[in-house]
Design a protein around this motif. Structure first.
Motif, PDB file in Angstrom:
ATOM      1  N   LEU A 140      -0.610   3.782  13.394  1.00 36.07           N
ATOM      2  CA  LEU A 140      -1.164   2.795  12.453  1.00 36.07           C
ATOM      3  C   LEU A 140      -0.369   2.786  11.150  1.00 36.07           C
ATOM      4  N   ASP A 141      -0.002   3.965  10.660  1.00 34.23           N
ATOM      5  CA  ASP A 141       0.810   4.036   9.443  1.00 34.23           C
ATOM      6  C   ASP A 141       2.150   3.326   9.643  1.00 34.23           C
ATOM      7  N   LEU A 142       2.751   3.524  10.794  1.00 35.20           N
ATOM      8  CA  LEU A 142       4.040   2.889  11.074  1.00 35.20           C
ATOM      9  C   LEU A 142       3.889   1.375  11.198  1.00 35.20           C
ATOM     10  N   MET A 143       2.775   0.923  11.759  1.00 35.53           N
ATOM     11  CA  MET A 143       2.525  -0.514  11.857  1.00 35.53           C
ATOM     12  C   MET A 143       2.407  -1.139  10.469  1.00 35.53           C
ATOM     13  N   VAL A 144       1.647  -0.479   9.597  1.00 39.63           N
ATOM     14  CA  VAL A 144       1.486  -0.999   8.237  1.00 39.63           C
ATOM     15  C   VAL A 144       2.832  -1.039   7.525  1.00 39.63           C
ATOM     16  N   ASP A 145       3.624   0.022   7.667  1.00 39.12           N
ATOM     17  CA  ASP A 145       4.916   0.031   6.992  1.00 39.12           C
ATOM     18  C   ASP A 145       5.831  -1.047   7.546  1.00 39.12           C
ATOM     19  N   ALA A 146       5.779  -1.283   8.855  1.00 38.76           N
ATOM     20  CA  ALA A 146       6.611  -2.333   9.441  1.00 38.76           C
ATOM     21  C   ALA A 146       6.267  -3.695   8.861  1.00 38.76           C
ATOM     22  N   VAL A 147       4.987  -3.962   8.659  1.00 37.86           N
ATOM     23  CA  VAL A 147       4.578  -5.248   8.077  1.00 37.86           C
ATOM     24  C   VAL A 147       4.984  -5.325   6.608  1.00 37.86           C
ATOM     25  N   HIS A 148       5.076  -4.189   5.931  1.00 39.27           N
ATOM     26  CA  HIS A 148       5.543  -4.205   4.542  1.00 39.27           C
ATOM     27  C   HIS A 148       6.961  -4.754   4.436  1.00 39.27           C
ATOM     28  N   ALA A 149       7.707  -4.749   5.518  1.00 38.08           N
ATOM     29  CA  ALA A 149       9.037  -5.359   5.489  1.00 38.08           C
ATOM     30  C   ALA A 149       8.944  -6.860   5.228  1.00 38.08           C
ATOM     31  N   GLU A 150       7.788  -7.457   5.504  1.00 39.20           N
ATOM     32  CA  GLU A 150       7.574  -8.883   5.261  1.00 39.20           C
ATOM     33  C   GLU A 150       7.124  -9.157   3.827  1.00 39.20           C
ATOM     34  N   ILE A 151       6.828  -8.102   3.076  1.00 43.67           N
ATOM     35  CA  ILE A 151       6.341  -8.250   1.699  1.00 43.67           C
ATOM     36  C   ILE A 151       7.490  -7.901   0.766  1.00 43.67           C
TER      37      ILE A 151
END
Length: 290
Positions: free
Chosen positions: A130-141
């Motif tokens: 879950l932490d890795l998923m959140v960080d991956a989406v941060h690439a879009e921010i």
């Protein structure tokens, strides 16, 4: 001939070139880096090699070339073997389609076509995933702009957009800071834009914007989910409550609320978000200008 799991493999067709390819393939290198410690010597079944690398022979076939043809064109197929990036992408796809309840190591492994235990060489457990998923989406921010106000506005808008594209993100934002590389890059961009602001005010400013966005998107996502669950959009829901509110306001107990509900403009979510953000940024500007 070599017998593997009841199948016959024609070892005569396994040449030195075949073994050289297997040793140099990205799949084999992944197996070595994953701790499988394969040792290839003449006489080892190609079926056994492919099983160790995650492939399962289908039917009876002869030689490595036939195995390669049957198993997703393994020659140079770098996407065959799971890695952390592929695991996270698969988990995000599952969450985007069916929510966080659809995410488990077992389900992700099934989506990748491998056994669940294969993933533990890359992911310690669901919390890390879950932490890795959140960080991956941060690439879009990626906040951009000239000056701190534009960057904070961009931060709010891109975070909201990411949460709309990945509804599950709203459930995971907040709490302890995200410290993955993409989240840190996002933080660096925001803090750099606040250069010149009193250092003690920087984190309260960023936290205030984050809190506003998280609250707004959670409300918006909750409305989306309610609409899907009930089949009734916000306007229809409000209309259904109209008679009740009319009776309640007629008692005279809630005059201020009655005035707002009857006379104020009914703004959509986008307009409401922008106005609230402007109020927040105006307050921040007044505070840091003292």
């Amino acid at each position: 001939m070599s017998v593997v799991a009841g199948r016959l493999w024609d070892m005569a067709s396994v040449t030195t070139e075949h073994y050289a390819w297997i040793r140099s393939s990205p799949v084999f290198r992944s197996a070595i880096s994953g701790g499988y410690g394969l040792t290839l010597v003449q006489g080892v079944s190609p079926g056994g090699v492919l099983r160790a690398m995650g492939a399962e022979p289908q039917g009876t076939c002869t030689g490595v070339d036939a195995l390669i043809e049957r198993h997703a064109d393994l020659r140079g197929a770098t996407d065959y073997w799971p890695n952390r990036e592929r695991i996270v992408r698969a988990a995000i796809r599952l969450a985007d389609e069916d929510g966080l309840e659809a995410v488990s190591l077992r389900k992700v492994a099934a989506a990748l076509g491998v056994g669940p235990m294969r993933l533990y060489g890359y992911i310690a457990g669901k919390e890390e995933l879950l932490d890795l998923m959140v960080d991956a989406v941060h690439a879009e921010i990626r906040p951009v702009g000239d000056g701190w106000r534009e960057v904070l506005r961009s931060l709010a808008e891109t975070t909201r957009q990411a949460a709309h594209e990945h509804e599950w993100l709203a459930d995971l934002l907040g709490g302890r800071p995200q410290l993955g590389p993409h989240a840190l890059a996002r933080g660096e961009a925001v803090v750099a834009a606040l250069d010149g602001v009193d250092v003690d005010a920087i984190m309260p400013v960023v936290t205030a914007v984050d809190a506003y966005v998280i609250g707004a998107v959670r409300r918006e996502i909750a409305e989306r989910r309610a609409e899907r669950a009930t089949g009734m959009d916000e306007r229809r829901w409000q209309a259904s409550l109209g008679p009740y509110l009319e009776r309640t306001f007629a008692t005279g107990r809630f005059p201020a609320l009655a005035t707002v509900v009857r006379d104020a403009a009914h703004l959509d979510a986008d307009h409401t978000f922008r106005i609230g953000l402007d109020f927040l940024l105006d307050g921040i500007e007044a505070g840091i200008s003292r």
